[in-house]
Design a protein around this motif. Sequence first.
Motif, short mmCIF file in Angstrom:
data_model
loop_
_atom_site.label_atom_id
_atom_site.label_comp_id
_atom_site.label_asym_id
_atom_site.label_seq_id
_atom_site.Cartn_x
_atom_site.Cartn_y
_atom_site.Cartn_z
N ILE A 238 0.86 -1.18 0.00
CA ILE A 238 0.00 0.00 0.00
C ILE A 238 0.90 1.23 0.00
O ILE A 238 1.79 1.36 0.85
CB ILE A 238 -0.92 0.01 1.24
CG1 ILE A 238 -1.78 -1.27 1.25
CG2 ILE A 238 -1.81 1.25 1.25
CD1 ILE A 238 -2.62 -1.42 2.50
N PRO A 239 0.71 2.12 -0.96
CA PRO A 239 1.60 3.30 -1.02
C PRO A 239 1.40 4.23 0.17
O PRO A 239 0.34 4.26 0.80
CB PRO A 239 1.19 3.97 -2.33
CG PRO A 239 -0.21 3.52 -2.58
CD PRO A 239 -0.30 2.13 -2.03
N ALA B 183 -9.14 5.38 5.89
CA ALA B 183 -10.34 4.59 5.57
C ALA B 183 -10.01 3.50 4.55
O ALA B 183 -10.45 2.35 4.67
CB ALA B 183 -11.44 5.50 5.05
N VAL B 184 -9.19 3.86 3.56
CA VAL B 184 -8.79 2.88 2.54
C VAL B 184 -7.90 1.82 3.16
O VAL B 184 -8.03 0.62 2.85
CB VAL B 184 -8.10 3.58 1.36
CG1 VAL B 184 -7.51 2.56 0.39
CG2 VAL B 184 -9.06 4.51 0.64
N VAL B 185 -6.98 2.24 4.04
CA VAL B 185 -6.08 1.28 4.69
C VAL B 185 -6.89 0.30 5.53
O VAL B 185 -6.60 -0.91 5.55
CB VAL B 185 -5.03 2.03 5.54
CG1 VAL B 185 -4.21 1.04 6.36
CG2 VAL B 185 -4.12 2.87 4.65
N ALA B 186 -7.91 0.78 6.24
CA ALA B 186 -8.74 -0.09 7.08
C ALA B 186 -9.50 -1.11 6.22
O ALA B 186 -9.59 -2.30 6.58
CB ALA B 186 -9.71 0.75 7.90
N ASP C 90 -8.99 -5.21 6.21
CA ASP C 90 -10.12 -6.14 6.36
C ASP C 90 -10.18 -7.11 5.18
O ASP C 90 -10.46 -8.31 5.36
CB ASP C 90 -11.42 -5.33 6.46
CG ASP C 90 -12.60 -6.22 6.76
OD1 ASP C 90 -12.57 -6.95 7.78
OD2 ASP C 90 -13.58 -6.21 5.96
N ALA C 91 -9.89 -6.62 3.98
CA ALA C 91 -9.88 -7.50 2.80
C ALA C 91 -8.78 -8.54 2.90
O ALA C 91 -8.97 -9.72 2.53
CB ALA C 91 -9.70 -6.65 1.54
N GLU C 92 -7.61 -8.14 3.39
CA GLU C 92 -6.51 -9.09 3.54
C GLU C 92 -6.84 -10.17 4.56
O GLU C 92 -6.50 -11.35 4.38
CB GLU C 92 -5.25 -8.33 3.95
CG GLU C 92 -4.01 -9.20 4.06
CD GLU C 92 -3.59 -9.79 2.73
OE1 GLU C 92 -2.95 -10.87 2.73
OE2 GLU C 92 -3.91 -9.19 1.68
N ARG C 93 -7.50 -9.78 5.64
CA ARG C 93 -7.88 -10.77 6.65
C ARG C 93 -8.91 -11.77 6.09
O ARG C 93 -8.81 -12.97 6.34
CB ARG C 93 -8.46 -10.04 7.87
CG ARG C 93 -8.82 -10.98 9.02
CD ARG C 93 -9.20 -10.22 10.28
NE ARG C 93 -10.32 -9.30 10.05
CZ ARG C 93 -10.20 -7.98 9.99
NH1 ARG C 93 -9.00 -7.41 10.13
NH2 ARG C 93 -11.25 -7.21 9.81
N ASN C 94 -9.87 -11.29 5.32
CA ASN C 94 -10.87 -12.18 4.71
C ASN C 94 -10.22 -13.10 3.67
O ASN C 94 -10.60 -14.27 3.56
CB ASN C 94 -11.98 -11.36 4.06
CG ASN C 94 -12.86 -10.66 5.08
OD1 ASN C 94 -13.11 -11.19 6.17
ND2 ASN C 94 -13.33 -9.46 4.74
N ARG D 266 -15.12 -1.39 -2.04
CA ARG D 266 -15.47 -0.23 -1.22
C ARG D 266 -14.31 0.75 -1.14
O ARG D 266 -14.49 1.98 -1.19
CB ARG D 266 -15.91 -0.67 0.16
CG ARG D 266 -17.26 -1.37 0.20
CD ARG D 266 -17.59 -1.82 1.60
NE ARG D 266 -17.67 -0.67 2.51
CZ ARG D 266 -17.83 -0.78 3.83
NH1 ARG D 266 -17.90 -2.00 4.40
NH2 ARG D 266 -17.90 0.31 4.59
N ALA D 267 -13.10 0.19 -1.05
CA ALA D 267 -11.91 1.05 -1.02
C ALA D 267 -11.74 1.77 -2.35
O ALA D 267 -11.34 2.95 -2.39
CB ALA D 267 -10.67 0.23 -0.69
#
Length: 231
Positions: free
Chosen positions: A119-120, A126-129, A133-137, A152-153
């Motif tokens: 992630i740059p 909000a995008v990082v969060a 969450d996407a990485e955890r899923n 959503r990001a």
Amino acid sequence: MKNKVLLVFLPIMLSLAACTTVNEKPPKSVAKVVKPKKPLPAQPTAKNTKPIVPKKPTPGSGTATYAIDNGKNNFKVESSMPAMQEESLLSPTGLPSATGQSAQPVQAIPAFQVEDARIPAGTSPAVVALLTDAERNRASGDLDAAVVSTERALRIDSRNPTLTYKLAQLRIKQNKPQMAEELAGKAALLAGGDLDLKRKSWLLIAEARRMQQNYSGAKEAKAKADSFFGH
């Protein structure tokens, strides 16, 4: 005296009256004249028909008369063509090409390793969060939930090439190579001067094409990815 005269004339009158009755003739009956009907022409019956007897050919004559076939004879028609035997079709490798040489089968190529992208810096919290969450899923195997968080990001930062690339990675894992190829191509365009992300995007395109059995296109994409080394 008068009675005696009546007795004398009475028998005479009775005899005259009887003679008059006897001489009267009964009226003649008139008979009606009925014209006879014309008889109908006699219809030919089956008994009057004579069977057709074939004429015997006379010696010396140039023509002959034959009996008419009633169609009851059964004839077995045999084909004059020889029986065709089924032959197995040649495989594509056995067919000659336009140059006269045997065409070589297209060989599958091994899978390409799809690399992750960081992630740059300067990305909104909000995008990082959402990416976290996407990485955890994704790690837990819930790819659909990971796609939802990444999309959503992207709604927050639609021109972020890293987000587009990460969504292409998820589509590869979902076995949707066509969607992955489109997203990776968009990521390569948005990368601009980020040559490392360009290389990763073209490497992902190569893997997407390989999954679609477009092996020649996959090799071209891999060569494009290799061209960014050293820059």
